[in-house]
Motif scaffolding. Sequence first.
Motif, PDB file in Angstrom:
ATOM      1  N   TYR A  17      21.042   9.579  35.630  1.00  0.00           N
ATOM      2  CA  TYR A  17      22.466   9.281  35.795  1.00  0.00           C
ATOM      3  C   TYR A  17      23.159   9.601  34.484  1.00  0.00           C
ATOM      4  CZ  TYR A  17      21.475   6.903  40.181  1.00  0.00           C
ATOM      5  OH  TYR A  17      21.096   6.626  41.464  1.00  0.00           O
TER       6      TYR A  17
ATOM      7  N   GLU B 180      30.246  10.667  41.691  1.00  0.00           N
ATOM      8  CA  GLU B 180      29.167  10.092  40.861  1.00  0.00           C
ATOM      9  C   GLU B 180      29.083  10.836  39.541  1.00  0.00           C
ATOM     10  OE1 GLU B 180      26.422   7.856  39.521  1.00  0.00           O
ATOM     11  OE2 GLU B 180      26.927   7.481  41.604  1.00  0.00           O
TER      12      GLU B 180
ATOM     13  N   ALA C  73       8.829  -1.619  42.985  1.00  0.00           N
ATOM     14  CA  ALA C  73       9.529  -2.745  42.363  1.00  0.00           C
ATOM     15  C   ALA C  73      11.009  -2.428  42.208  1.00  0.00           C
ATOM     16  CB  ALA C  73       8.908  -3.041  41.009  1.00  0.00           C
ATOM     17  N   THR C  74      11.791  -3.435  41.931  1.00  0.00           N
ATOM     18  CA  THR C  74      13.228  -3.239  41.656  1.00  0.00           C
ATOM     19  C   THR C  74      13.404  -2.256  40.504  1.00  0.00           C
ATOM     20  OG1 THR C  74      13.884  -5.389  42.439  1.00  0.00           O
ATOM     21  CG2 THR C  74      15.268  -4.425  40.763  1.00  0.00           C
ATOM     22  N   GLY C  75      14.281  -1.306  40.721  1.00  0.00           N
ATOM     23  CA  GLY C  75      14.551  -0.337  39.656  1.00  0.00           C
ATOM     24  C   GLY C  75      13.563   0.809  39.612  1.00  0.00           C
ATOM     25  N   ALA C  76      12.640   0.880  40.608  1.00  0.00           N
ATOM     26  CA  ALA C  76      11.629   1.954  40.586  1.00  0.00           C
ATOM     27  C   ALA C  76      12.253   3.314  40.893  1.00  0.00           C
ATOM     28  CB  ALA C  76      10.531   1.642  41.597  1.00  0.00           C
ATOM     29  N   GLY C  77      13.429   3.308  41.542  1.00  0.00           N
ATOM     30  CA  GLY C  77      14.093   4.578  41.846  1.00  0.00           C
ATOM     31  C   GLY C  77      14.163   4.871  43.342  1.00  0.00           C
TER      32      GLY C  77
ATOM     33  N   TYR D 154      20.348  -6.455  32.207  1.00  0.00           N
ATOM     34  CA  TYR D 154      21.196  -5.522  31.453  1.00  0.00           C
ATOM     35  C   TYR D 154      22.577  -6.093  31.170  1.00  0.00           C
ATOM     36  CZ  TYR D 154      17.948  -1.733  32.627  1.00  0.00           C
ATOM     37  OH  TYR D 154      16.843  -0.937  32.748  1.00  0.00           O
TER      38      TYR D 154
ATOM     39  N   SER E 224      16.250   3.757  45.766  1.00  0.00           N
ATOM     40  CA  SER E 224      17.588   4.076  46.292  1.00  0.00           C
ATOM     41  C   SER E 224      18.056   5.430  45.783  1.00  0.00           C
ATOM     42  CB  SER E 224      18.595   3.003  45.878  1.00  0.00           C
ATOM     43  OG  SER E 224      18.199   1.775  46.421  1.00  0.00           O
ATOM     44  N   THR E 225      17.712   5.727  44.536  1.00  0.00           N
ATOM     45  CA  THR E 225      18.119   7.023  43.975  1.00  0.00           C
ATOM     46  C   THR E 225      17.472   8.144  44.769  1.00  0.00           C
ATOM     47  OG1 THR E 225      18.232   5.959  41.812  1.00  0.00           O
ATOM     48  CG2 THR E 225      18.197   8.366  41.838  1.00  0.00           C
TER      49      THR E 225
ATOM     50  N   GLN F  85      22.848   0.171  51.150  1.00  0.00           N
ATOM     51  CA  GLN F  85      22.956  -1.278  51.006  1.00  0.00           C
ATOM     52  C   GLN F  85      24.416  -1.709  51.059  1.00  0.00           C
ATOM     53  OE1 GLN F  85      20.604  -2.769  47.736  1.00  0.00           O
ATOM     54  NE2 GLN F  85      19.250  -1.017  47.857  1.00  0.00           N
TER      55      GLN F  85
ATOM     56  N   HIS G 128      12.836  -2.553  51.667  1.00  0.00           N
ATOM     57  CA  HIS G 128      13.119  -3.703  50.799  1.00  0.00           C
ATOM     58  C   HIS G 128      12.307  -4.904  51.269  1.00  0.00           C
ATOM     59  CE1 HIS G 128      16.354  -1.783  48.584  1.00  0.00           C
ATOM     60  NE2 HIS G 128      16.619  -1.161  49.718  1.00  0.00           N
TER      61      HIS G 128
ATOM     62  N   VAL H  51      15.500   8.657  35.717  1.00  0.00           N
ATOM     63  CA  VAL H  51      15.008   7.600  36.606  1.00  0.00           C
ATOM     64  C   VAL H  51      14.086   8.143  37.697  1.00  0.00           C
ATOM     65  CG1 VAL H  51      16.962   6.059  36.192  1.00  0.00           C
ATOM     66  CG2 VAL H  51      17.072   7.687  38.061  1.00  0.00           C
TER      67      VAL H  51
END
Length: 591
Positions: free
Chosen positions: A362, A119, A387-391, A224, A393-394, A434, A546, A368
Amino acid sequence: MSSTILPIASRRETVRVAWTLLRERRLPLTIATVAFAASGFLGLVPPWVLGDLVDTVGDGGTAADVVRAASIIAAAALAGALCAGLAVAALGQAVVPALARLREEVVARVLGLEPDRIEEAGAGDVLSRVGDDVRTVTNTLDEAVPYTVESSVAIGFTAVGLAALDWRLGLAGLCALPFYVLGLRWYLPRSAPLYREERIAQGERAEALLTGVHSAQTLRALGYGEAWQEQVAVRSWRAATVSITVFRMLTRFFARTNRAELVGLLLVLGTGFVLVRDGAATVGAATTAALFFHRLFGPIGGVLTTFDQVQSAGASLARLAGLALMPEADGAEPDDPASARSAARADQTGLALDVAGIHHRYRDGDEVLHDVTLRVAAGERVALVGATGAGKSTLALVAAGHLVPSAGARTLDGAAYDEWGARGVRSQVALVTQQVHVFAGTVRDNLTLAAEDADDEALHDALRRTRSSGWVAALPDGLDTVVGAHGHTLTPAQAQQLALARILLADRPVVVLDEATAEAGSSGARQLDEAATEILQGRTALVVAHRLTQAVRADRIVVLDRGAIVEEGTHDELLARDGQYARLWASWSQS
Ligand SMILES: Nc1ncnc2c1ncn2[C@@H]1O[C@H](COP(=O)(O)OP(=O)(O)OP(=O)(O)O)[C@@H](O)[C@H]1O
């Protein structure tokens, strides 16, 4: 920059790696050396015979002399070609297996790299090493290296032959040398950094393309898409610009080598003229000298033009050697704190997992995660929502030890992740992401990856508890059905169930779950929820919810918003608070 994160071997280390690989192939190397020398010597025959013929004809030679000369030239050319062919074949015998071994070692190191290391370095860098760099070295070994060796030998023999004719002719030829050297001195300091820059630009372009292809849907969903296309265009243009600069530099370099050839040939012809005039040499000897020098054009041009390729391959070899010299997969060994701890805690339910003051950014991106602190007590089940992109998964990757955060501390059972070591953490924390991979092999192979010694009873038990028994039994060969790339295709939900069954078999005290395979309300989702409930039983769990149904049953829900924790509590508490979770729940329930 990506290229600085994975090691690049120094020149000395690269030579050491190359020699270590080559020294086992001494016989073909010796054959190649002798054959190259013979071909270099035979290459001198035609100019020498032609010069001799000039004198013979001048002295009233006959047609028979011409035929004899032509026959000798033909025989020498044939023998020279045979020797060159033998030399190239023997060289191939020496270097091809050596390169294959290097490639194996590099691939082994890449497979052993920790995901966070990849990564950090960027998948593009890793891929351009095992792809572009291997290709560059292979192509160079196939063509440029034999050509360079053959040319160098020819230059050596011709230079000696020239001097043997008359030392003054040798000296005249030698006068061209400073011009070649000047050309090379102009070229070398420019070429090495330019080739490196070219390789880096190509790596970055590959990475941008790969990320775009792999994450196309996500990028589009997040809006994006166009910005990323712009990124790809910028990186492609940069790679093209660097290549154009390389080309320009080569053109200017060739002009310099032509100047050296002109100077050398004029000097040899002029010296020959003076020697013939003074009776110190025959016309034939002067002719041979001019032909010798002319014969150098090809090999010198060859060495110089392949110089850049060889140099470029040298840069690639250094990057491959850098990987090959990396220690084998790091991590804690069985007698490290990880095992000691797990043994000590075996009778307890889960281990406490703490992350404190976590920040993450990243590469080249905005931060993030901002100062996230979260404790999951032993045996507790915490759901992460947002929400999506809230962090989410990170944070899950950071907590599972698969991503090193930019800042912050992580502990497991009170000991820092560094203390556990990468393998130590992995021996305690299981992660389901995922992206679930079905390995090419049987269902049994896919399961026993997690527990080599598991018997059929254990496998069936894991399948039953993850609600997979039914569909596995319906497969043509049950547990022995081949699945994956060339086998029976599994649905995403089935693949996810296999991944959950693997987690059961792996039996880790801590589980981080970040699956989003099934649509809410589908029977797949229900079964996955049941399977997840089963595998989380008696373990410390951090679940990225999710589907909000996954959160309802959690002991505690943590709400992330734009990288920060904004709410915490049980489902009922958060609904009563009427804040962000309540809004998420309301819109989820309506959908
Ligand atoms: N590998 C990556 N490289 C660069 N940026 C990334 C990477 N992965 C995630 N991000 C960015 O980090 C931010 C948080 O992403 P993350 O996937 O953690 O959010 P999430 O809450 O899990 O979203 P989702 O519910 O859609 O999975 C997003 O802006 C995302 O674009």
